[in-house]
Design a protein around this motif. Sequence first.
Motif, PDB file in Angstrom:
ATOM      1  N   GLU A 214      95.849 -37.811  49.343  1.00 47.81           N
ATOM      2  CA  GLU A 214      94.803 -37.461  50.294  1.00 47.81           C
ATOM      3  C   GLU A 214      93.540 -36.987  49.574  1.00 47.81           C
ATOM      4  OE1 GLU A 214      94.147 -34.444  54.119  1.00 47.81           O
ATOM      5  OE2 GLU A 214      96.075 -34.534  53.064  1.00 47.81           O
ATOM      6  N   ARG A 215      93.733 -36.218  48.482  1.00 52.50           N
ATOM      7  CA  ARG A 215      92.583 -35.779  47.705  1.00 52.50           C
ATOM      8  C   ARG A 215      91.848 -36.971  47.082  1.00 52.50           C
ATOM      9  NH1 ARG A 215      94.987 -33.175  43.789  1.00 52.50           N
ATOM     10  NH2 ARG A 215      95.521 -31.427  45.153  1.00 52.50           N
ATOM     11  N   GLU A 216      92.613 -37.943  46.609  1.00 49.25           N
ATOM     12  CA  GLU A 216      91.990 -39.136  46.027  1.00 49.25           C
ATOM     13  C   GLU A 216      91.220 -39.930  47.088  1.00 49.25           C
ATOM     14  OE1 GLU A 216      93.301 -42.918  43.221  1.00 49.25           O
ATOM     15  OE2 GLU A 216      94.785 -41.919  44.489  1.00 49.25           O
ATOM     16  N   GLN A 217      91.801 -40.084  48.278  1.00 50.85           N
ATOM     17  CA  GLN A 217      91.115 -40.781  49.356  1.00 50.85           C
ATOM     18  C   GLN A 217      89.834 -40.054  49.765  1.00 50.85           C
ATOM     19  OE1 GLN A 217      91.807 -43.731  50.567  1.00 50.85           O
ATOM     20  NE2 GLN A 217      93.623 -43.975  49.272  1.00 50.85           N
ATOM     21  N   ARG A 218      89.881 -38.712  49.746  1.00 53.86           N
ATOM     22  CA  ARG A 218      88.701 -37.940  50.079  1.00 53.86           C
ATOM     23  C   ARG A 218      87.592 -38.172  49.056  1.00 53.86           C
ATOM     24  NH1 ARG A 218      90.535 -32.984  49.492  1.00 53.86           N
ATOM     25  NH2 ARG A 218      91.925 -33.231  51.290  1.00 53.86           N
ATOM     26  N   VAL A 219      87.967 -38.223  47.788  1.00 52.60           N
ATOM     27  CA  VAL A 219      86.975 -38.495  46.744  1.00 52.60           C
ATOM     28  C   VAL A 219      86.383 -39.891  46.914  1.00 52.60           C
ATOM     29  CG1 VAL A 219      86.671 -38.826  44.258  1.00 52.60           C
ATOM     30  CG2 VAL A 219      87.987 -36.887  45.100  1.00 52.60           C
ATOM     31  N   PHE A 220      87.223 -40.875  47.229  1.00 49.73           N
ATOM     32  CA  PHE A 220      86.730 -42.236  47.436  1.00 49.73           C
ATOM     33  C   PHE A 220      85.775 -42.305  48.626  1.00 49.73           C
ATOM     34  CE2 PHE A 220      90.522 -44.157  45.097  1.00 49.73           C
ATOM     35  CZ  PHE A 220      89.748 -44.417  43.973  1.00 49.73           C
ATOM     36  N   ARG A 221      86.141 -41.637  49.729  1.00 51.93           N
ATOM     37  CA  ARG A 221      85.268 -41.637  50.899  1.00 51.93           C
ATOM     38  C   ARG A 221      83.926 -41.004  50.590  1.00 51.93           C
ATOM     39  NH1 ARG A 221      90.111 -40.459  53.841  1.00 51.93           N
ATOM     40  NH2 ARG A 221      89.604 -38.227  53.746  1.00 51.93           N
ATOM     41  N   ASP A 222      83.960 -39.913  49.823  1.00 52.68           N
ATOM     42  CA  ASP A 222      82.710 -39.261  49.441  1.00 52.68           C
ATOM     43  C   ASP A 222      81.863 -40.180  48.560  1.00 52.68           C
ATOM     44  OD1 ASP A 222      80.799 -37.297  49.176  1.00 52.68           O
ATOM     45  OD2 ASP A 222      81.768 -36.362  47.459  1.00 52.68           O
ATOM     46  N   LEU A 223      82.517 -40.885  47.634  1.00 54.21           N
ATOM     47  CA  LEU A 223      81.796 -41.798  46.752  1.00 54.21           C
ATOM     48  C   LEU A 223      81.174 -42.950  47.537  1.00 54.21           C
ATOM     49  CD1 LEU A 223      81.033 -42.760  43.902  1.00 54.21           C
ATOM     50  CD2 LEU A 223      83.253 -43.907  43.802  1.00 54.21           C
TER      51      LEU A 223
END
Length: 490
Positions: A214-223
């Motif tokens: 979930e943390r990785e997906q959040r970083v991707f969404r932010d990017l």
Amino acid sequence: RPPEEEDEEEEAEVGWQEKLFSQFEVDLYQNEAACQTPLDRQYHAEILKLEKAGGRKNCRIFTYTDHDRFTNLEEHCQKVTDSDHEVPSYLAERMANVRRRRQDRRPIEASSLKSKIITWEPSEEFIKNNHVINTPVQTMYIMGDLGPYGKLGHRDYEHVLCTVKVDGNGVITVKPDFTGTKGPYRIELDGEKREVWKYTIENASVQVQPEEEEREQRVFRDLYGRHKEYLSGLVGSEFEMTLPGTLRLFVNGEIVSAQGYEYDNLYVHFFLELPDQWSSPAFQQLSGVTQTCATKAVGWDNVAHFCYPFTLEMFFTQGDESEDSLPQWPVLYFEVLSLDFWQRYRVEGYGSLVLPASPGLHMLTIPTWRPVELGTVAELRRFFIGGSPELEDITYVRTPSTFKGERLSRFGFRTETTGSVTFRLYCLQQSKAFLETSALRQRMQSVLDRLGGFSQQCSVYNVLEAFQRARCRMQEARQSLPQDLISTSA
């Protein structure tokens, strides 16, 4: 079938750049006299620790890491074909030095490069170290010792089971791929028994925890969100739309070439005429002049390659008085002139083209003509001092802009056919009529319907012209046939 009488199975879990020694390496590095490099001495110490701990756990499966000698030789001596007797060509030998690995540059070489800009007699090692593509790639080979039972440690029986590469961008390459639902891979050995080995490759990495995923997906969404904001900042949020009943026409054009003219050093002067209900922005230039271009002999013609780009933007606004008539399309008028060393210019030809009514790419070759005077004096004047009869109004190529009558007579106007000019036009159309629903289209006669009538009129004209050409060909073929054959068929 596995070798010998009994089935042999071995399973090993290998980590990234994890070193598993083979029987050959154990026998080699146990002797301290065979260790030459610091890496060999490190392997010697690790093998002694393994012997004290009870020996190595693996038997046939072992690995070669990124710094091993096998990895360097494998990348340096890759074969181009699958032939066993392949002789590497000169190009293959030279390209073998260009290795996609990170080279450790020595500080001595760097200082010598600053003092000596040119190395007149470079050595082979100097060439290998300086001709490098610095794309760091780490490699690891998972090997299998497929020798006979009880006779492990021969280099001839070593086979590559899997190759794992990781580049500087974090891309992991596994070759061959994980087996998964596919069947195991097969290795068939040469020899009397034709032994066949089977092996599978599985991904034994620990699954990502839900919190980390979930943390990785959040970083991707932010990017992705920041990248989208960056793109929208470049493009802008407001898209300029046209008014209802208005058509915007973009033309990205190019004057490609001019061919078939009498004199050299040609240039083209062109301008656009806008009929009624057409307008253009204030900043739009509706005319232009190309560069002077020398001709080049291509086949039987002398061709001047201009490749001159131009851009046109215009609007069509539907008026009340134009509802019962088809709209006229903008016309591009042009004239071709020549200029010689003595600054004598001559008119080589006039022409015009109607801008295409359909969007897309259009390649048009327009023939031209020029007015002539009777007699030899006019041609002598044209040859020696330049100058020639010109049109006072270039729109006389088609219908003059000042003409208000019903019939236009050109009787007595003498002309001569000259060369042709090739245009490449990219046409784009923008209108709110593209977004109209079917109900609104039924209630109002949109611009596209009216323009469709114009294009339909053009298509009918093209069909009639093609029919006329076919009829002329039939008449020519009939005239060339023998008379007895015509009478027999009749």
